[in-house]
Design a protein around this motif. Structure first.
Motif, short mmCIF file in Angstrom:
data_model
loop_
_atom_site.label_atom_id
_atom_site.label_comp_id
_atom_site.label_asym_id
_atom_site.label_seq_id
_atom_site.Cartn_x
_atom_site.Cartn_y
_atom_site.Cartn_z
N VAL A 60 0.82 -1.21 0.00
CA VAL A 60 0.00 0.00 0.00
C VAL A 60 0.85 1.26 0.00
CG1 VAL A 60 -1.77 1.30 1.21
CG2 VAL A 60 -1.90 -1.18 1.14
N ILE A 61 1.79 1.37 0.95
CA ILE A 61 2.51 2.63 1.14
C ILE A 61 3.46 2.93 -0.01
CG2 ILE A 61 4.11 3.88 2.63
CD1 ILE A 61 2.87 2.44 5.01
N VAL A 62 4.24 1.92 -0.42
CA VAL A 62 5.19 2.17 -1.51
C VAL A 62 4.50 2.07 -2.87
CG1 VAL A 62 7.31 1.41 -2.63
CG2 VAL A 62 7.15 1.39 -0.15
N GLY A 63 3.80 0.96 -3.11
CA GLY A 63 3.17 0.77 -4.40
C GLY A 63 2.18 1.86 -4.74
N PHE A 64 1.38 2.27 -3.74
CA PHE A 64 0.38 3.32 -3.98
C PHE A 64 0.88 4.69 -3.53
CE2 PHE A 64 -3.40 0.16 -3.68
CZ PHE A 64 -3.03 -0.37 -4.91
N GLY A 65 1.80 4.71 -2.58
CA GLY A 65 2.31 6.00 -2.09
C GLY A 65 3.03 6.79 -3.15
N THR A 66 3.67 6.09 -4.10
CA THR A 66 4.35 6.80 -5.18
C THR A 66 3.36 7.49 -6.11
OG1 THR A 66 4.45 4.71 -6.41
CG2 THR A 66 6.42 5.37 -5.18
N SER A 67 2.08 7.13 -6.00
CA SER A 67 1.05 7.79 -6.81
C SER A 67 0.43 8.99 -6.11
CB SER A 67 -0.07 6.78 -7.16
OG SER A 67 0.40 5.80 -8.04
N ALA A 68 0.96 9.35 -4.94
CA ALA A 68 0.40 10.49 -4.21
C ALA A 68 0.41 11.78 -5.03
CB ALA A 68 1.15 10.69 -2.88
N PRO A 69 1.50 12.10 -5.78
CA PRO A 69 1.46 13.32 -6.60
C PRO A 69 0.33 13.29 -7.63
CG PRO A 69 3.71 12.58 -6.32
CD PRO A 69 2.85 11.49 -5.79
N GLU A 70 0.14 12.14 -8.30
CA GLU A 70 -0.96 12.03 -9.26
C GLU A 70 -2.30 12.26 -8.58
OE1 GLU A 70 1.59 9.88 -9.16
OE2 GLU A 70 1.98 8.97 -11.12
N LEU A 71 -2.45 11.68 -7.38
CA LEU A 71 -3.72 11.81 -6.65
C LEU A 71 -4.02 13.27 -6.33
CD1 LEU A 71 -6.14 10.67 -5.07
CD2 LEU A 71 -4.61 10.39 -3.10
N VAL A 72 -3.05 13.98 -5.77
CA VAL A 72 -3.27 15.36 -5.36
C VAL A 72 -3.52 16.25 -6.58
CG1 VAL A 72 -2.26 17.35 -4.19
CG2 VAL A 72 -1.89 15.07 -3.27
N ALA A 116 14.65 -6.55 -9.61
CA ALA A 116 13.77 -6.39 -10.76
C ALA A 116 12.30 -6.45 -10.38
CB ALA A 116 14.09 -7.46 -11.81
N ASP A 117 11.96 -7.36 -9.47
CA ASP A 117 10.56 -7.52 -9.07
C ASP A 117 10.01 -6.23 -8.48
OD1 ASP A 117 10.30 -10.06 -9.94
OD2 ASP A 117 10.65 -11.01 -8.01
N VAL A 118 10.84 -5.54 -7.72
CA VAL A 118 10.40 -4.30 -7.09
C VAL A 118 10.11 -3.24 -8.16
CG1 VAL A 118 11.03 -2.43 -5.52
CG2 VAL A 118 11.65 -4.78 -4.96
N ALA A 119 10.99 -3.16 -9.16
CA ALA A 119 10.81 -2.18 -10.23
C ALA A 119 9.49 -2.39 -10.95
CB ALA A 119 11.98 -2.27 -11.22
N ILE A 120 9.18 -3.64 -11.29
CA ILE A 120 7.93 -3.93 -11.99
C ILE A 120 6.74 -3.81 -11.05
CG2 ILE A 120 6.59 -5.74 -13.13
CD1 ILE A 120 9.07 -6.72 -14.44
N GLY A 121 6.88 -4.34 -9.83
CA GLY A 121 5.77 -4.31 -8.88
C GLY A 121 5.33 -2.90 -8.55
N ASN A 122 6.28 -1.98 -8.42
CA ASN A 122 5.98 -0.58 -8.13
C ASN A 122 5.14 0.04 -9.24
OD1 ASN A 122 6.20 2.09 -6.99
ND2 ASN A 122 7.83 2.48 -8.46
N ILE A 123 5.51 -0.24 -10.49
CA ILE A 123 4.80 0.34 -11.64
C ILE A 123 3.40 -0.27 -11.77
CG2 ILE A 123 4.76 0.51 -14.15
CD1 ILE A 123 6.72 2.41 -12.68
N LEU A 124 3.30 -1.58 -11.64
CA LEU A 124 1.99 -2.22 -11.76
C LEU A 124 1.04 -1.73 -10.67
CD1 LEU A 124 3.00 -5.92 -12.61
CD2 LEU A 124 2.22 -4.14 -14.18
N GLY A 125 1.55 -1.65 -9.43
CA GLY A 125 0.71 -1.16 -8.32
C GLY A 125 0.28 0.28 -8.54
#
Length: 319
Positions: free
Chosen positions: A42-54, A235-244
């Motif tokens: 939640v925090i990393v995968g979705f937290g990186t979308s906070a700028p888009e959200l705001v 690698a999994d983190v790089a892809i997982g972050n983008i998919l989330g």
């Protein structure tokens, strides 16, 4: 020149604010004994979308639907074609079967759902409710699937560990969260002023600016975390972050934005960009499905495709 400075300042504030919010939230989750599994998801995968959200919520409330929707659609296109393209060139990216079956499939499904809901050329409040229900369903599915899938759970722990400098004290934690939120809010306001000004000075629509400049600017947290993960061979983190992030962008951000303010969809998004978003999602799924990895050649194809997309955005589809 002033509009460009506003845009750059807004991007800078959003990037710093997003980073502070993620770090503070991760530290708070540790203090509250929230599992690393849930923190990473939640925090990393979705937290990186906070700028888009705001930015999208702010644009919706300010009666700027083209930027609200363009920001999300453009971010999803850029996340796949630009960010994963760069990451794959740095290091070929492998993916776990669970992430392919669940997250990559959900990104494609979310893109299709967006096309269906905007069939009437607008996202209404009912559509927003549907998107938010889909987000909750995905989160429940993701959480329970990862409780019984050890490799996937370890991936979310690794995502949380990518942000490895956490505030130690309670006061630092609270300060980081508050500062992050304030910077995100102020950054979105400044960025919107600059984006609208640039659109007017260049004679292009707000939709084009939202799909390109604003979208790339708000995607910088995803870019930084995914590139760092690729350099560290995670690698999994790089892809997982983008998919989330792409799932949250469509389900969460557009869901909240449409619930607050019905959003008419610009004709060029209906005719061009939504199809590019769907095509890029399907292309990524096919690349990952064949060999469970994203090779350097495939990364180069994604990056070249993004270059063509941006070029077309300012020429053939500039309106």
């Amino acid at each position: 020149m002033m509009n460009l400075l506003f845009l750059l300042l807004g991007v800078g504030l959003l990037t710093i604010g997003g980073e502070a919010l993620i770090r503070g939230s991760l530290a708070a989750s540790q203090r509250l004994d929230v599992s690393p599994l849930l923190s990473g998801l939640v925090i990393v995968g979705f937290g990186t979308s906070a700028p888009e959200l705001v930015v999208s919520v702010n644009a919706a409330l300010n009666q700027q639907p083209d930027i609200a929707i363009g920001n999300v659609v453009g971010s999803n296109i850029g996340n796949v074609l630009l960010i994963l393209g760069i990451c794959a060139l740095i290091e070929p990216l492998t993916i776990k079967p669970m992430a392919l079956r669940r997250d990559a499939v959900t990104v494609v499904a979310a893109s299709i759902l967006f096309l269906v809901l905007v069939g009437g050329s607008a996202l209404g409040r009912a559509d927003g409710v549907i998107l938010l229900i889909a987000l909750v369903a995905y989160l429940v599915w993701a959480y329970w699937s990862e409780r019984i899938d050890a490799p996937a759970a370890e991936l979310n722990k690794a995502e949380a560990e990518e942000v490895n400098t956490l505030p130690k004290s309670v006061s630092w934690t609270v300060t980081a969260v508050i500062i992050g939120l304030l910077l995100l809010i102020s950054g979105s306001q400044v960025l919107l002023v600059g984006a609208v000004g640039i659109a007017e000075s260049l004679g292009v629509s707000e939709a084009v600016i939202g799909l390109t400049l604003v979208a790339v600017g708000t995607s910088l947290p995803e870019l930084s975390i995914s590139v760092i993960a690729a350099l560290r061979r995670h690698a999994d983190v790089a892809i997982g972050n983008i998919l989330g992030s792409n799932i949250f962008n469509l389900f969460g951000i557009l869901g909240v934005s449409a619930l607050l303010q019905p959003l008419p969809v610009h004709v060029r998004i209906l005719q061009f960009d939504q199809w590019v978003m769907l095509a890029s999602s399907v292309l990524l799924f096919l690349f990952l499905y064949t060999g469970r990895r994203l090779s350097r050649l495939e990364g180069g194809i994604l990056l070249a495709t993004y270059g063509v997309y941006v070029s077309l955005s300012f020429t053939a589809f500039g309106g």
